[in-house]
Design a protein around this motif. Structure first.
Motif, PDB file in Angstrom:
ATOM      1  N   GLU A 283      -7.122   1.498   3.698  1.00  0.00           N
ATOM      2  CA  GLU A 283      -6.004   1.256   2.785  1.00  0.00           C
ATOM      3  C   GLU A 283      -4.801   2.133   3.126  1.00  0.00           C
ATOM      4  N   LEU A 284      -5.062   3.406   3.394  1.00  0.00           N
ATOM      5  CA  LEU A 284      -3.958   4.315   3.708  1.00  0.00           C
ATOM      6  C   LEU A 284      -3.307   3.963   5.046  1.00  0.00           C
ATOM      7  N   ILE A 285      -4.102   3.527   6.016  1.00  0.00           N
ATOM      8  CA  ILE A 285      -3.525   3.105   7.298  1.00  0.00           C
ATOM      9  C   ILE A 285      -2.672   1.856   7.095  1.00  0.00           C
ATOM     10  N   GLY A 286      -3.132   0.939   6.255  1.00  0.00           N
ATOM     11  CA  GLY A 286      -2.343  -0.250   5.966  1.00  0.00           C
ATOM     12  C   GLY A 286      -1.022   0.081   5.296  1.00  0.00           C
ATOM     13  N   LEU A 287      -1.040   0.995   4.338  1.00  0.00           N
ATOM     14  CA  LEU A 287       0.195   1.392   3.662  1.00  0.00           C
ATOM     15  C   LEU A 287       1.102   2.187   4.597  1.00  0.00           C
ATOM     16  N   TRP A 288       0.504   2.958   5.499  1.00  0.00           N
ATOM     17  CA  TRP A 288       1.289   3.661   6.528  1.00  0.00           C
ATOM     18  C   TRP A 288       2.078   2.649   7.364  1.00  0.00           C
ATOM     19  N   ALA A 289       1.398   1.596   7.801  1.00  0.00           N
ATOM     20  CA  ALA A 289       2.045   0.567   8.623  1.00  0.00           C
ATOM     21  C   ALA A 289       3.095  -0.191   7.819  1.00  0.00           C
ATOM     22  N   ALA A 290       2.777  -0.519   6.557  1.00  0.00           N
ATOM     23  CA  ALA A 290       3.727  -1.256   5.729  1.00  0.00           C
ATOM     24  C   ALA A 290       4.997  -0.448   5.500  1.00  0.00           C
ATOM     25  N   ASP A 291       4.840   0.846   5.271  1.00  0.00           N
ATOM     26  CA  ASP A 291       6.009   1.708   5.071  1.00  0.00           C
ATOM     27  C   ASP A 291       6.861   1.765   6.331  1.00  0.00           C
ATOM     28  N   LEU A 292       6.212   1.890   7.490  1.00  0.00           N
ATOM     29  CA  LEU A 292       6.943   1.956   8.756  1.00  0.00           C
ATOM     30  C   LEU A 292       7.703   0.650   9.002  1.00  0.00           C
ATOM     31  N   TRP A 293       7.019  -0.464   8.793  1.00  0.00           N
ATOM     32  CA  TRP A 293       7.640  -1.793   8.948  1.00  0.00           C
ATOM     33  C   TRP A 293       8.823  -1.965   8.011  1.00  0.00           C
ATOM     34  N   ASN A 294       8.672  -1.535   6.792  1.00  0.00           N
ATOM     35  CA  ASN A 294       9.743  -1.673   5.803  1.00  0.00           C
ATOM     36  C   ASN A 294      10.977  -0.877   6.224  1.00  0.00           C
TER      37      ASN A 294
ATOM     38  N   TRP B 171       0.076  -7.209  14.100  1.00  0.00           N
ATOM     39  CA  TRP B 171      -0.861  -6.113  13.885  1.00  0.00           C
ATOM     40  C   TRP B 171      -1.928  -6.199  14.959  1.00  0.00           C
ATOM     41  N   VAL B 172      -2.187  -5.084  15.644  1.00  0.00           N
ATOM     42  CA  VAL B 172      -3.183  -5.039  16.705  1.00  0.00           C
ATOM     43  C   VAL B 172      -4.156  -3.901  16.408  1.00  0.00           C
ATOM     44  N   GLU B 173      -5.453  -4.192  16.475  1.00  0.00           N
ATOM     45  CA  GLU B 173      -6.434  -3.115  16.422  1.00  0.00           C
ATOM     46  C   GLU B 173      -7.279  -3.155  17.688  1.00  0.00           C
TER      47      GLU B 173
ATOM     48  N   ALA C  59      -1.780  -3.463   2.252  1.00  0.00           N
ATOM     49  CA  ALA C  59      -0.428  -3.699   2.761  1.00  0.00           C
ATOM     50  C   ALA C  59       0.186  -4.979   2.205  1.00  0.00           C
ATOM     51  N   SER C  60      -0.658  -5.945   1.876  1.00  0.00           N
ATOM     52  CA  SER C  60      -0.119  -7.209   1.363  1.00  0.00           C
ATOM     53  C   SER C  60       0.615  -7.013   0.043  1.00  0.00           C
ATOM     54  N   LYS C  61       0.232  -5.985  -0.696  1.00  0.00           N
ATOM     55  CA  LYS C  61       0.903  -5.714  -1.974  1.00  0.00           C
ATOM     56  C   LYS C  61       2.336  -5.226  -1.755  1.00  0.00           C
ATOM     57  N   ALA C  62       2.611  -4.759  -0.522  1.00  0.00           N
ATOM     58  CA  ALA C  62       3.971  -4.357  -0.166  1.00  0.00           C
ATOM     59  C   ALA C  62       4.693  -5.447   0.613  1.00  0.00           C
ATOM     60  N   GLY C  63       4.085  -6.631   0.698  1.00  0.00           N
ATOM     61  CA  GLY C  63       4.706  -7.745   1.409  1.00  0.00           C
ATOM     62  C   GLY C  63       4.456  -7.750   2.899  1.00  0.00           C
ATOM     63  N   PHE C  64       3.562  -6.885   3.385  1.00  0.00           N
ATOM     64  CA  PHE C  64       3.308  -6.761   4.828  1.00  0.00           C
ATOM     65  C   PHE C  64       2.061  -7.575   5.166  1.00  0.00           C
TER      66      PHE C  64
ATOM     67  N   GLN D 112       9.151  -4.167  23.526  1.00  0.00           N
ATOM     68  CA  GLN D 112       9.097  -5.073  22.382  1.00  0.00           C
ATOM     69  C   GLN D 112       9.425  -4.405  21.055  1.00  0.00           C
ATOM     70  N   GLY D 113       9.306  -3.082  20.999  1.00  0.00           N
ATOM     71  CA  GLY D 113       9.426  -2.374  19.733  1.00  0.00           C
ATOM     72  C   GLY D 113       8.069  -2.171  19.098  1.00  0.00           C
ATOM     73  N   GLY D 114       8.049  -1.347  18.058  1.00  0.00           N
ATOM     74  CA  GLY D 114       6.800  -1.123  17.355  1.00  0.00           C
ATOM     75  C   GLY D 114       6.292   0.287  17.498  1.00  0.00           C
ATOM     76  N   ALA D 115       5.002   0.460  17.204  1.00  0.00           N
ATOM     77  CA  ALA D 115       4.413   1.796  17.179  1.00  0.00           C
ATOM     78  C   ALA D 115       2.918   1.702  17.407  1.00  0.00           C
ATOM     79  N   LEU D 116       2.341   2.844  17.779  1.00  0.00           N
ATOM     80  CA  LEU D 116       0.894   2.989  17.976  1.00  0.00           C
ATOM     81  C   LEU D 116       0.417   4.150  17.130  1.00  0.00           C
ATOM     82  N   LEU D 117      -0.748   4.012  16.528  1.00  0.00           N
ATOM     83  CA  LEU D 117      -1.416   5.102  15.822  1.00  0.00           C
ATOM     84  C   LEU D 117      -2.807   5.254  16.413  1.00  0.00           C
ATOM     85  N   ALA D 118      -3.081   6.414  17.014  1.00  0.00           N
ATOM     86  CA  ALA D 118      -4.385   6.689  17.620  1.00  0.00           C
ATOM     87  C   ALA D 118      -5.076   7.779  16.820  1.00  0.00           C
ATOM     88  N   ILE D 119      -6.316   7.522  16.426  1.00  0.00           N
ATOM     89  CA  ILE D 119      -7.111   8.477  15.650  1.00  0.00           C
ATOM     90  C   ILE D 119      -8.459   8.623  16.355  1.00  0.00           C
ATOM     91  N   ASP D 120      -8.807   9.861  16.678  1.00  0.00           N
ATOM     92  CA  ASP D 120     -10.044  10.093  17.420  1.00  0.00           C
ATOM     93  C   ASP D 120     -10.393  11.564  17.369  1.00  0.00           C
TER      94      ASP D 120
END
Length: 352
Positions: free
Chosen positions: A71-82, A91-93, A109-114, A234-242
């Motif tokens: 959920e937090l990763i989804g909201l992170w992406a939605a905020d960045l997109w906004n 969206w790529v995983e 994220a859908s609750k933020a329109g993403f 193309q634009g965009g961003a990557l988030l890597a967690i490991d």
């Protein structure tokens, strides 16, 4: 995602033969193979033949611990997109496991329109089937090279890079050597192979004590270069967690997990998960060299706290307190978070 298989495709009559026997035959006929080749073959077989996640599997990832993570990763992406102006994005995983992270992320994220189209980079038929149960409309790809080219990408790589093949170099008395895998019957042993020139060893590590090991992951570097080039074009961003470190550094991190316990990585190849700590400094350098902007790495615990995990845990109630502790405390320091973005995109949340 792995290197090209180190073993030739066996005749039909041999395809049901266990991987250890196939590897042993290849090594007997062709000689010892690099650790990277051994790891690539073992993990390709392992992930293609099972769902390794959960209590009945071999390990548990953050998305399987709690819905809060996805959920937090989804909201992170939605905020960045906004803040990027709400462009059309994909969206790529990478290596999406059971699809749990993306399913939880989409719901939040859908609750933020993403609500972007979903693309999974996954080669395992077994895991693709599990992912389809949670994200039925996903598009699947065998390789990052196959991802769409017509719009920005938001790429999530959670516990993806750690399973990619690593190369090991071991210090001998007179210099450095490639570490290779030999075998007797189906007993596999790492040994020192051909010498390598000092010029490929970081200068501050060249005089390390005999027996010291340095690990690199050319496969990880190659994938990161492709993703950085895509984001720059193309634009965009990557988030890597490991889980990982900031190298280069001396130390062996190759490990195996079987039944939620550590195991010998050179026993029963293809029947246990092989991973190694991720060198975040190298991934960061690849992104920076491409012209992308890199944030982090920082600890997963601090990152999730900055994204609001405490407020989400409070909303869900006391039952999630143990899950919050696992994500923030138990995994919080060893697991690190790195973001890479196009220069025209805003600073992602959690890194300011």
């Amino acid at each position: 995602m792995s290197e090209t298989s180190p073993l030739p495709t066996p005749p039909t009559s041999e395809r049901d033969e266990a991987l250890p026997e196939r590897l042993a035959r290849a090594i007997t006929l062709g000689g010892p193979i690099p650790v990277s080749q051994f790891m690539a073959a073992a993990n390709a077989h392992y992930y293609a033949t099972r769902d390794p996640l959960g209590a009945d599997g071999d390990f548990t990832t953050a998305p399987e611990i709690s819905q809060m993570f996805g959920e937090l990763i989804g909201l992170w992406a939605a905020d960045l997109w906004n803040r990027a102006g709400r462009p059309d994005v994909d969206w790529v995983e990478l290596g999406p496991g059971r699809g749990t992270l993306t399913a939880d992320a989409r719901r939040a994220a859908s609750k933020a329109g993403f609500t972007p189209p979903v693309h999974f980079v996954e080669t395992s038929p077994t895991l693709r089937a599990r992912q389809a149960e949670r994200v039925a409309d996903a598009h699947w790809h065998d390789d990052v090279e196959d991802l769409p080219t017509d719009r920005p990408l938001i790429v999530i790589a959670n516990e993806f890079f750690d399973a990619l093949p690593i190369r090991q170099l071991v210090r001998g008395r007179a210099g450095w050597h490639e570490r290779i895998v030999a075998c007797q019957d189906t007993l596999f042993l790492p040994i020192a192979g051909a010498s390598v020139p000092d010029v490929i060893i970081p200068e501050h590590l060249r005089d390390a004590a005999p027996g010291s090991i340095i690990e690199t992951s050319p496969t990880s570097v190659g994938i990161m270069r492709v993703l950085a080039a895509r984001i720059m074009a193309q634009g965009g961003a990557l988030l890597a967690i490991d889980y990982g470190y900031e190298g280069p550094a001396v130390g062996e991190t190759l490990q195996a997990v079987r039944g939620h316990a550590f195991a010998n990585p050179f026993e029963d190849p293809g029947d246990r998960d092989l991973t190694a700590h991720v060198d975040f400094a190298t991934l960061s350098a690849v992104g920076t060299a491409s012209g992308a902007l890199v944030s982090g790495p920082m600890g997963q615990g601090d990152f999730l706290v900055r994204l609001g995990i405490d407020a989400r845990a409070a909303a869900l109630g006391p039952r999630v307190a143990p899950d919050r502790a696992r994500l923030v405390n138990d995994m919080g320091t060893l697991f690190k978070v790195l973001a890479m973005r196009h220069p025209d995109w805003p600073q992602p949340a959690g890194f300011a």
